[in-house]
Scaffold this motif. Structure first.
Motif, short mmCIF file in Angstrom:
data_model
loop_
_atom_site.label_atom_id
_atom_site.label_comp_id
_atom_site.label_asym_id
_atom_site.label_seq_id
_atom_site.Cartn_x
_atom_site.Cartn_y
_atom_site.Cartn_z
N VAL A 126 0.85 -1.23 -0.06
CA VAL A 126 -0.10 -0.02 -0.17
C VAL A 126 0.99 1.21 -0.03
O VAL A 126 0.66 2.23 -0.73
N ALA A 127 2.08 1.18 1.01
CA ALA A 127 2.68 2.46 0.94
C ALA A 127 3.66 2.71 -0.49
O ALA A 127 3.60 3.74 -0.97
N GLU A 128 3.79 1.68 -1.20
CA GLU A 128 4.68 1.66 -2.45
C GLU A 128 3.63 2.33 -3.50
O GLU A 128 4.07 3.13 -4.10
N ALA A 132 3.95 6.09 -5.17
CA ALA A 132 4.17 6.07 -6.62
C ALA A 132 3.01 7.17 -7.31
O ALA A 132 3.34 7.82 -7.89
N GLN A 133 1.91 7.32 -6.54
CA GLN A 133 0.95 8.02 -6.93
C GLN A 133 1.04 9.52 -6.40
O GLN A 133 0.41 10.73 -6.67
N TYR A 137 5.10 12.81 -1.59
CA TYR A 137 5.22 12.19 -0.41
C TYR A 137 6.31 11.51 0.11
O TYR A 137 7.09 11.00 -1.03
N SER A 138 6.87 11.96 1.22
CA SER A 138 8.12 11.06 1.52
C SER A 138 8.19 10.62 2.90
O SER A 138 7.85 11.68 3.78
N PRO A 139 8.28 9.54 3.17
CA PRO A 139 8.03 9.03 4.56
C PRO A 139 9.12 9.31 5.50
O PRO A 139 10.18 9.69 5.04
#
Length: 139
Positions: A126-128, A132-133, A137-139
């Motif tokens: 899900v995180a991937e 990608a979308q 966003y950067s964790p």
């Protein structure tokens, strides 16, 4: 995904297996439970906690057998049940280990650790997708 894909090979014993042998199997196999079976069907579960409680109650378990310390009539789940049913069953019955059966015959064991590991893998997927979308966003 069916539960049978989460299940691992169970460590098994017969009801007359000495409790000390059960403890050795737990240690040697690096598991937290042994499924007690008769004629291929699970009739009980002995956990490391069951043995600890037996020692606290009896002090000497050398004369005890699996049948003396096991939880009888274990909660089971069919191997073709959907994996989402497993944590529900664990929560409803307050167990961490569930023998997996096919028409009552033992085929594996699924544990809470298996549920958590699978959920972790799914969250990574899900995180991937999110990353990608959402390039910003950067964790």
């Amino acid at each position: 995904m069916p539960v049978k894909h989460l299940a691992v090979e169970p460590v098994v014993a017969e009801p007359d297996t000495p409790a000390t042998r059960i403890a050795e199997r737990l240690r040697d196999e690096g598991v937290g439970s042994v499924i007690v079976e008769e004629m291929g069907r699970p009739v009980g579960v002995v956990t490391d906690r069951d043995l600890a409680m037996a020692i606290a109650d009896q002090r000497d378990v050398s004369g005890l057998e699996a049948r003396d310390v096991m939880t009888e009539d274990p909660v089971t789940i069919e191997g073709d049940a959907e994996a989402v049913e497993l944590p529900k069953k664990m929560a409803e019955t307050h167990v961490r280990r569930v023998p997996v059966v096919d028409d009552g015959k033992l085929t594996g064991v699924a544990t809470l650790d298996d549920v958590v590991a699978t959920a972790g893998e799914e969250l990574e997927d899900v995180a991937e997708v999110i990353e990608a979308q959402s390039p910003e966003y950067s964790p």
